[in-house]
Write an enzyme that holds these catalytic residues in place. Structure first.
Site, PDB file in Angstrom:
ATOM      1  N   HIS A 168       0.836  -1.213   0.000  1.00 29.50           N
ATOM      2  CA  HIS A 168       0.000   0.000   0.000  1.00 29.50           C
ATOM      3  C   HIS A 168       0.870   1.261   0.000  1.00 29.50           C
ATOM      4  O   HIS A 168       0.453   2.310   0.497  1.00 29.50           O
ATOM      5  CB  HIS A 168      -0.959   0.028   1.198  1.00 29.50           C
ATOM      6  CG  HIS A 168      -1.690  -1.260   1.409  1.00 29.50           C
ATOM      7  ND1 HIS A 168      -2.904  -1.537   0.838  1.00 29.50           N
ATOM      8  CD2 HIS A 168      -1.334  -2.384   2.094  1.00 29.50           C
ATOM      9  CE1 HIS A 168      -3.291  -2.760   1.174  1.00 29.50           C
ATOM     10  NE2 HIS A 168      -2.346  -3.307   1.923  1.00 29.50           N
ATOM     11  N   SER A 289      13.903  22.227 -15.662  1.00 27.12           N
ATOM     12  CA  SER A 289      12.712  23.018 -15.928  1.00 27.12           C
ATOM     13  C   SER A 289      13.161  24.373 -16.448  1.00 27.12           C
ATOM     14  O   SER A 289      14.191  24.898 -16.021  1.00 27.12           O
ATOM     15  CB  SER A 289      11.921  23.182 -14.634  1.00 27.12           C
ATOM     16  OG  SER A 289      11.121  24.341 -14.699  1.00 27.12           O
ATOM     17  N   LYS A 295      15.022  22.146 -10.477  1.00 26.78           N
ATOM     18  CA  LYS A 295      14.423  20.885 -10.901  1.00 26.78           C
ATOM     19  C   LYS A 295      15.351  19.965 -11.690  1.00 26.78           C
ATOM     20  O   LYS A 295      16.126  20.399 -12.520  1.00 26.78           O
ATOM     21  CB  LYS A 295      13.189  21.158 -11.790  1.00 26.78           C
ATOM     22  CG  LYS A 295      12.028  21.779 -11.059  1.00 26.78           C
ATOM     23  CD  LYS A 295      11.363  20.826 -10.078  1.00 26.78           C
ATOM     24  CE  LYS A 295      10.539  19.774 -10.787  1.00 26.78           C
ATOM     25  NZ  LYS A 295       9.235  20.271 -11.223  1.00 26.78           N
ATOM     26  N   GLU A 302       9.318   8.699 -16.884  1.00 25.12           N
ATOM     27  CA  GLU A 302       7.949   9.214 -17.071  1.00 25.12           C
ATOM     28  C   GLU A 302       7.428   8.870 -18.456  1.00 25.12           C
ATOM     29  O   GLU A 302       6.275   8.489 -18.647  1.00 25.12           O
ATOM     30  CB  GLU A 302       7.916  10.737 -16.877  1.00 25.12           C
ATOM     31  CG  GLU A 302       8.072  11.169 -15.435  1.00 25.12           C
ATOM     32  CD  GLU A 302       8.176  12.689 -15.329  1.00 25.12           C
ATOM     33  OE1 GLU A 302       7.141  13.360 -15.377  1.00 25.12           O
ATOM     34  OE2 GLU A 302       9.314  13.202 -15.226  1.00 25.12           O
TER      35      GLU A 302
END
Ligand code: ARG
Length: 471
Positions: A168, A289, A295, A302
């Site tokens: 979980h 970024s 970043k 992804e």
């Protein structure tokens, strides 16, 4: 408007098949029905298939030796033209098969027209796709193995690195990071086994089925199968020209592979988040970024996660393409190519990148250990300890739950409690509890096949390397 076209059929707009037609197709219909734009990548396999077919025709006395020689010479020249990008592909000629045949006839005359004896584009295209997919399957299996090697290498460096195992997505029990990585080895192993099995069904020869019913020429399908290294012959001509289940099956295998890679990608993304801080990916797999200077984004994982969607989409496209087709061949099947090609291309690129990305993963064992120690990860070990001393597991569970609650109130981990404190909850707890409650002690106690104890992870790695050598 092309659709209003009233032109007569002339030498210029004539198709290979237009003998019975009284008007040419409109430009829009021509574009809509043509596949050469995408099926030209089957050219290499189309030529291979034609060479084997011609050889068989000549061996059976259906065409002359001279015709065979001319066909071989012509196809070899066409192959060179295609490889050197000198071949002129024409939409008017519809598909890869007619483009090559037309060029062959231009080069060698009537012998070129005889190549299509005892054959149809229906069994021709089915053969081409199978040859293409067989090669693609072999490439993908090699790439999967390379990724497995990268996983094993990384796992081997982290046999004793403790990380929190999650259920979980909550800290559950301490595990070896190597063990975690080896879970993906197992998934990819099944993926390879599935592809090996699928390959048997891909590797069956449709040629000889002609349009749908077979042919009246005295062909020798076994010979063609042997020349093209097919391991068997499709046993029913209608089935051979129409079903694409082998492509659907391949696509299902690809979907599962991408699902596995997507799960790993999701984990890499989480682990790279500073709140976890378990790993760093090499800069070459990330981007920054344009607005937030701090970043470093895990773009590659992804995208793997994102591209999984389109691979699943292609599977659904192929299933849907097939589901309502009456026997035998229908033009619908022309739509099998783009999803299939994109599946192969996407999967190939993904696997190529992945092996390299894994070898550049930087691991932060301190962060992993810290996370284990924040999650009462050895609570099950305490319960098991009490159970082994005769307390029924359910009661032990209750005792440990109280101890965890106490630790929470003290804002520390179960593993930080003093022996005295633990003894408040059960007098059976003795000084030997100390090693039981450490992450390493917990990990080492799971000493059976498939468990996370370092000696078991080591054994799993040994088995994995052995399997890779044999496969
Ligand atoms: N381009 C076609 C395909 O991909 C080749 C077979 C065409 N056969 C036919 N009877 N129109 O399926």
């Amino acid at each position: 408007m092309g659709a209003m076209n009233n032109d007569p059929i002339t030498e210029h707009n004539k198709k290979t098949w237009s003998g019975r037609f009284s008007e040419p197709v409109s430009e829009l219909v021509e574009r809509y029905t043509a596949s050469v734009r995408f099926d030209q990548r089957l050219a290499e396999y189309d030529i291979q298939g034609s060479l084997a077919h011609a050889q068989m025709l000549s061996r059976q006395g259906i065409i002359s030796q001279d015709d065979l020689n001319a066909i071989q010479r012509g196809l070899s020249q066409i192959q060179d033209e295609i490889r050197d990008h000198r071949f002129v592909w024409q939409q008017e000629l519809e598909d890869v098969h007619l483009n090559i045949e037309k060029r062959l006839t231009a080069l060698i005359g009537d012998a070129g027209k005889r190549l299509h004896t005892a054959r149809s584009r229906n069994d021709q295209v089915a053969t081409d796709i199978r040859l293409y997919l067989r090669a693609a399957t072999d490439d993908i299996i090699s790439l999967l193995k390379a990724m497995q090697s990268a996983l094993i290498d990384l796992a081997e460096q982290h046999i004793t690195t403790v990380m929190p195992g999650f259920t979980h997505l909550q800290v559950a029990q301490p595990i070896s990071f190597g063990h975690h990585l080896m879970a993906y080895f197992e998934m990819l192993k099944r993926d390879i086994e599935r592809l090996i099995d699928c390959r048997k069904r891909i590797n069956q020869l449709p040629l000889g089925s002609a349009a749908l019913a077979g042919t009246s020429y005295p062909i020798n399908r076994e010979l063609v199968a042997e020349l093209l290294e097919f391991e068997g012959i499709c046993q029913n001509s209608l089935d051979a020209v129409s079903d694409r289940d082998f492509a659907i099956e391949f696509s299902a295998c690809a979907s599962l592979i991408m699902t596995h890679l997507s799960r790993l990608s999701e984990e890499l993304i989480l682990w790279m988040n500073p709140s976890f801080g378990f790993i760093q990916l090499a800069d070459r797999f990330c981007t920054g970024s344009s607005i937030m200077p701090q970043k470093k984004n895990p773009d590659v994982p992804e995208l793997v996660r994102g591209k999984t969607g389109r691979i699943h989409g292609h599977l659904v496209a192929l299933l849907t393409l097939m589901k309502a087709q009456p026997l035998a061949y229908n033009k619908d099947n022309q739509e099998d190519k783009e999803p299939l090609f994109d599946t192969v291309d996407t999967l190939t690129d993904t696997l190529r990148i992945y092996a390299d990305m894994l070898s550049g993963v930087q691991v932060n064992p301190q962060a992993m250990r810290r996370s284990v120690l924040r999650g009462h990860a050895t609570a099950t070990d305490l319960a098991d300890y009490l159970t082994k001393k005769g307390i029924p597991f359910r009661d032990a569970h209750e005792i440990v739950a109280k101890s965890v609650q106490y630790a929470e109130q003290k804002n520390c981990d179960l593993n930080d409690l003093e022996l005295k404190e633990l003894q408040q909850f059960s007098a059976l707890i003795e000084s030997d509890i100390v090693t039981v409650l450490t992450p390493e002690g917990s990990m080492e106690s799971r000493r059976h096949t498939g468990g996370t104890a370092p000696n078991q992870v080591q054994a799993a790695i040994r088995r994995a390397r052995h399997w890779l050598e044999l496969t």
